[in-house]
Design an enzyme around this catalytic site. Sequence first.
Site, PDB file in Angstrom:
ATOM      1  N   HIS A 103      62.208  20.180  35.810  1.00  0.00           N
ATOM      2  CA  HIS A 103      62.724  21.550  35.896  1.00  0.00           C
ATOM      3  C   HIS A 103      61.586  22.546  35.758  1.00  0.00           C
ATOM      4  O   HIS A 103      60.464  22.202  35.377  1.00  0.00           O
ATOM      5  CB  HIS A 103      63.745  21.809  34.782  1.00  0.00           C
ATOM      6  CG  HIS A 103      63.140  21.818  33.401  1.00  0.00           C
ATOM      7  ND1 HIS A 103      62.724  20.668  32.771  1.00  0.00           N
ATOM      8  CD2 HIS A 103      62.856  22.839  32.553  1.00  0.00           C
ATOM      9  CE1 HIS A 103      62.220  20.976  31.583  1.00  0.00           C
ATOM     10  NE2 HIS A 103      62.280  22.283  31.436  1.00  0.00           N
ATOM     11  N   ASP A 105      61.292  26.405  33.813  1.00  0.00           N
ATOM     12  CA  ASP A 105      62.103  26.988  32.738  1.00  0.00           C
ATOM     13  C   ASP A 105      63.006  28.119  33.207  1.00  0.00           C
ATOM     14  O   ASP A 105      62.560  29.065  33.865  1.00  0.00           O
ATOM     15  CB  ASP A 105      61.184  27.462  31.605  1.00  0.00           C
ATOM     16  CG  ASP A 105      60.524  26.285  30.905  1.00  0.00           C
ATOM     17  OD1 ASP A 105      61.185  25.236  30.776  1.00  0.00           O
ATOM     18  OD2 ASP A 105      59.355  26.398  30.503  1.00  0.00           O
ATOM     19  N   HIS A 252      58.140  20.580  35.130  1.00  0.00           N
ATOM     20  CA  HIS A 252      57.720  19.640  34.084  1.00  0.00           C
ATOM     21  C   HIS A 252      58.895  18.794  33.631  1.00  0.00           C
ATOM     22  O   HIS A 252      60.062  19.113  33.901  1.00  0.00           O
ATOM     23  CB  HIS A 252      57.071  20.376  32.911  1.00  0.00           C
ATOM     24  CG  HIS A 252      57.939  21.407  32.264  1.00  0.00           C
ATOM     25  ND1 HIS A 252      58.156  22.653  32.818  1.00  0.00           N
ATOM     26  CD2 HIS A 252      58.647  21.389  31.115  1.00  0.00           C
ATOM     27  CE1 HIS A 252      58.957  23.346  32.039  1.00  0.00           C
ATOM     28  NE2 HIS A 252      59.290  22.601  31.000  1.00  0.00           N
ATOM     29  N   ARG A 267      58.003  26.849  21.138  1.00  0.00           N
ATOM     30  CA  ARG A 267      57.594  27.400  22.439  1.00  0.00           C
ATOM     31  C   ARG A 267      57.788  28.911  22.458  1.00  0.00           C
ATOM     32  O   ARG A 267      58.820  29.410  22.018  1.00  0.00           O
ATOM     33  CB  ARG A 267      58.433  26.764  23.553  1.00  0.00           C
ATOM     34  CG  ARG A 267      57.877  27.016  24.935  1.00  0.00           C
ATOM     35  CD  ARG A 267      58.758  26.360  25.991  1.00  0.00           C
ATOM     36  NE  ARG A 267      59.746  27.298  26.473  1.00  0.00           N
ATOM     37  CZ  ARG A 267      60.795  26.978  27.256  1.00  0.00           C
ATOM     38  NH1 ARG A 267      60.980  25.722  27.610  1.00  0.00           N
ATOM     39  NH2 ARG A 267      61.642  27.901  27.654  1.00  0.00           N
TER      40      ARG A 267
HETATM   41  C1  SIN Z   1      60.326  22.026  27.692  1.00  0.00           C
HETATM   42  O1  SIN Z   1      60.942  21.807  28.722  1.00  0.00           O
HETATM   43  O2  SIN Z   1      59.910  23.140  27.402  1.00  0.00           O
HETATM   44  C2  SIN Z   1      60.036  20.885  26.729  1.00  0.00           C
HETATM   45  C3  SIN Z   1      58.778  20.204  27.086  1.00  0.00           C
HETATM   46  C4  SIN Z   1      58.451  19.123  26.105  1.00  0.00           C
HETATM   47  O3  SIN Z   1      59.157  18.925  25.121  1.00  0.00           O
HETATM   48  O4  SIN Z   1      57.457  18.436  26.318  1.00  0.00           O
END
Ligand code: SIN
Length: 276
Positions: A103, A105, A252, A267
């Site tokens: 995905h 974000d 990612h 984050r």
């Molecule tokens: C995310 O999608 O922000 C999580 C990425 C992660 O946990 O490595």
Amino acid sequence: MNAYQTIEVTKLTPVIGAEISGVDLSREISDRQFEEIHGALMAHLVIFFRDQELTIEQHKAFGRRFGELHVHPNAPQDLPDHPEILVVAADKNSKHVAGEVWHTDVSSDAEPPMGSILHMSVVPPDGGGDTMFASMYEAYERLAEPVRRMIEGMTAFHDSAKAHGYRLKQNDRANMTLPSSEHPVVRTHPVTGRKALYVNRGFTTRIRQLPGPDSDAVLEMLYRHIETPEFQCRFRWRPNSIAFWDNRATQHRALFDYQGERRYGQRVTVSGDRPF
Ligand code: SIN
């Protein structure tokens, strides 16, 4: 030749990813450092830092150098004084983790985030929990020409209910929303001017211009193409590592291969513009 004067930049792969060293993100970065870090992000799409011990305020201050901070429309707000902090956590009871599906974000927002800055503090003891990143420039450029022509000008719906609908039942936040938006299937990066594929398994539900079954078939073809290993890099976390990715040019996926163990990160997400 290293064009950078205030940081060192080491590529992870020729296509995507670079590790940045020589900078302490707990301190205010200079304008020159900001320009070089931003330049490295534009060139490598996701950049990684090691050994960065940051307070929440320092983390947010670093994010704010790149733009306004984004507040997630429906993620739990685990730190009530810091709505801009998204906690990424798994423990011995976790059956799933956030981001297990490829995905970008919150692409369901009308103006999806430009970037995300994840600081990891706890990693599983025996490895695991890596994050994979894929270049959407490379994905677009490596499509066969007739496919590129077909999808040019098409738009797709992105729906938070697809990614986060389960949260409605959990009812863990009073003011949550599940936004949905329509975006071009191929977007132009506002800084680099490069074209990037902009549909993702996590959020995209349908291509507007195609009947349902055709849309499903084309999206599945694009999702599989996006998952080509040559478009990717994989980051192995250590405590106090940071990954900063450009959501306009990457996707990612968080790997969940450490069931029973703990992983914890926070984050900060930087707001972005309407894709065009
Ligand atoms: C995310 O999608 O922000 C999580 C990425 C992660 O946990 O490595």
